[in-house]
Design an enzyme around this catalytic site. Sequence first.
Site, PDB file in Angstrom:
ATOM      1  N   ARG A 216      -8.233  32.570  14.705  1.00 20.47           N
ATOM      2  CA  ARG A 216      -6.909  32.259  14.127  1.00 20.47           C
ATOM      3  C   ARG A 216      -6.022  31.517  15.116  1.00 20.47           C
ATOM      4  NH1 ARG A 216      -3.088  35.708  14.323  1.00 20.47           N
ATOM      5  NH2 ARG A 216      -4.376  37.550  13.955  1.00 20.47           N
TER       6      ARG A 216
ATOM      7  N   TYR B 240       7.126  15.712  -2.874  1.00 20.91           N
ATOM      8  CA  TYR B 240       5.992  16.331  -3.579  1.00 20.91           C
ATOM      9  C   TYR B 240       6.450  17.651  -4.228  1.00 20.91           C
ATOM     10  CZ  TYR B 240       1.610  18.978  -3.896  1.00 20.91           C
ATOM     11  OH  TYR B 240       0.570  19.752  -4.326  1.00 20.91           O
TER      12      TYR B 240
ATOM     13  N   ASP C 119       6.926  13.595   5.852  1.00 23.91           N
ATOM     14  CA  ASP C 119       5.586  13.802   5.310  1.00 23.91           C
ATOM     15  C   ASP C 119       4.960  12.416   5.197  1.00 23.91           C
ATOM     16  OD1 ASP C 119       3.386  14.064   3.624  1.00 23.91           O
ATOM     17  OD2 ASP C 119       4.288  15.685   2.462  1.00 23.91           O
TER      18      ASP C 119
ATOM     19  N   LYS D 158      -6.302  14.220   2.261  1.00 22.63           N
ATOM     20  CA  LYS D 158      -6.030  12.893   1.704  1.00 22.63           C
ATOM     21  C   LYS D 158      -6.635  11.830   2.644  1.00 22.63           C
ATOM     22  CE  LYS D 158      -3.840  15.272  -1.434  1.00 22.63           C
ATOM     23  NZ  LYS D 158      -3.871  16.622  -0.903  1.00 22.63           N
TER      24      LYS D 158
HETATM   25  N1  PLP Z   1       2.451  16.195   0.710  1.00 28.82           N
HETATM   26  C1  PLP Z   1       2.031  15.310  -0.188  1.00 28.82           C
HETATM   27  C2  PLP Z   1       2.644  13.971  -0.252  1.00 28.82           C
HETATM   28  C3  PLP Z   1       1.013  15.664  -1.093  1.00 28.82           C
HETATM   29  O1  PLP Z   1       0.600  14.782  -2.018  1.00 28.82           O
HETATM   30  C4  PLP Z   1       0.443  16.967  -1.010  1.00 28.82           C
HETATM   31  C5  PLP Z   1      -0.626  17.376  -1.943  1.00 28.82           C
HETATM   32  O2  PLP Z   1      -1.038  16.666  -2.804  1.00 28.82           O
HETATM   33  C6  PLP Z   1       0.926  17.852  -0.052  1.00 28.82           C
HETATM   34  C7  PLP Z   1       1.925  17.436   0.810  1.00 28.82           C
HETATM   35  C8  PLP Z   1       0.402  19.252   0.045  1.00 28.82           C
HETATM   36  O3  PLP Z   1      -0.806  19.270   0.690  1.00 28.82           O
HETATM   37  P1  PLP Z   1      -1.928  20.417   0.412  1.00 28.82           P
HETATM   38  O4  PLP Z   1      -2.339  20.284  -1.006  1.00 28.82           O
HETATM   39  O5  PLP Z   1      -2.981  20.097   1.409  1.00 28.82           O
HETATM   40  O6  PLP Z   1      -1.263  21.731   0.679  1.00 28.82           O
END
Ligand code: PLP
Length: 392
Positions: free
Chosen positions: A62, A115, A187, A212
């Site tokens: 962890r 998001y 982000d 992604k």
């Molecule tokens: N930020 C963006 C722009 C996303 O598209 C996503 C998920 O699709 C996330 C954060 C969240 O990531 P996770 O699904 O890996 O928790």
Amino acid sequence: MSNANLPQSITTVAARAGEQSVPSVNQPLVEPIYQSTVYSFPDLEALEASMAGQEGGYFYYRNGTPNAQSLERAVAQLERTEAAACGASGMAAISAAFLSVLKSGDHVVTDERVYGVSYALLRDELPRLGIEVSFVDALDLEAVAAAFRPTTRLLHVESLTNPLLTVVDVPALARLAHERGALLSVDNTFASPAMFRPAEHGADLITHSVSKYLSGHSTAFGGVVAGRADLVAAARLKLIRLGGTISAFDAWMTMQGLKTLGLRMRAHSGNAQAVADVLQNHPRVRRVYHPGLESHPQFKLAQELYPDGFGGMMSLEVEDASQFVRRLAGRIPLAPSLADVVSTLSHPWSTSHRALPEADRRRLDITPELLRFSVGIEDISDLLTDLESALE
Ligand code: PLP
């Protein structure tokens, strides 16, 4: 060889078998997966050195694995930050980043376009901890400035927003936040560091969902937060205490994908631009959202901030979204994620932005007809043939 000192019990022999092998004298070309959840120590002094933070002093899964650390080093180099810390998902990384800088009584300003699950975290979870949140239009710098309070500690945005690809002015927002004693969190999932590096424009905390573009093949799951060493150390502590560890396998898989990030992003960007150019003039397509189109509201800013392209994301509104999806099935699948080497479609209304009230979705142009298109690296002529035949 004498077996005199070896235990005779089959049970003991089986339990200890093979675990004392000599490490390879030659370096494996690809880092192995370190699946062990714990490390052993010759004595208490060695244990103490690891617990005190000795370089390479792994002790418990962890707290960190060699595979996670390799990915962290790679992301820090790509994002041009001092450090990075990996987590179990993008949301784990974002949550850790937020919780590491915010405490009860603090205030956050966020773009209202983030998001859907980030939105829900900010709207539902942070207020339960006594953290107030203001949702604003981050394209309106005066509105952002007006939302700041003496208690504002953090401004949070996405570099290219999900799903409409608005281009947020990160340098201006960084200045605005810093002048008011706050940090800027970006982000950067949609852009990837191949297209945009927020730290070079003043951002303090940069997050990714690594399933992604960083990994790129829909086979690895995780998240990462990058930034100044002290900020990353604080986020890492939250990831450890809240249990948001990335698995060694997912970190390793992401490293395999990362090797082709530059090549993939060039191919994604070229294809997305070509698809956007063609679809914007198609009679059955109502709207195309892509920062490389002159019709895009931040076209000029996009050219300045993204000289190498925008990656593979775009969105479109067609006359009959349901029929369009059905006609593409088997070639361009409906799959609620993004950034795979193969093209996929998603429906933000029913998936990523489901948490937003219907009226807010409509106000933000996230309509039931809107489809988000993650343009893959297929041959562009095949992609255009598929799209044009589905629109016939
Ligand atoms: N930020 C963006 C722009 C996303 O598209 C996503 C998920 O699709 C996330 C954060 C969240 O990531 P996770 O699904 O890996 O928790």
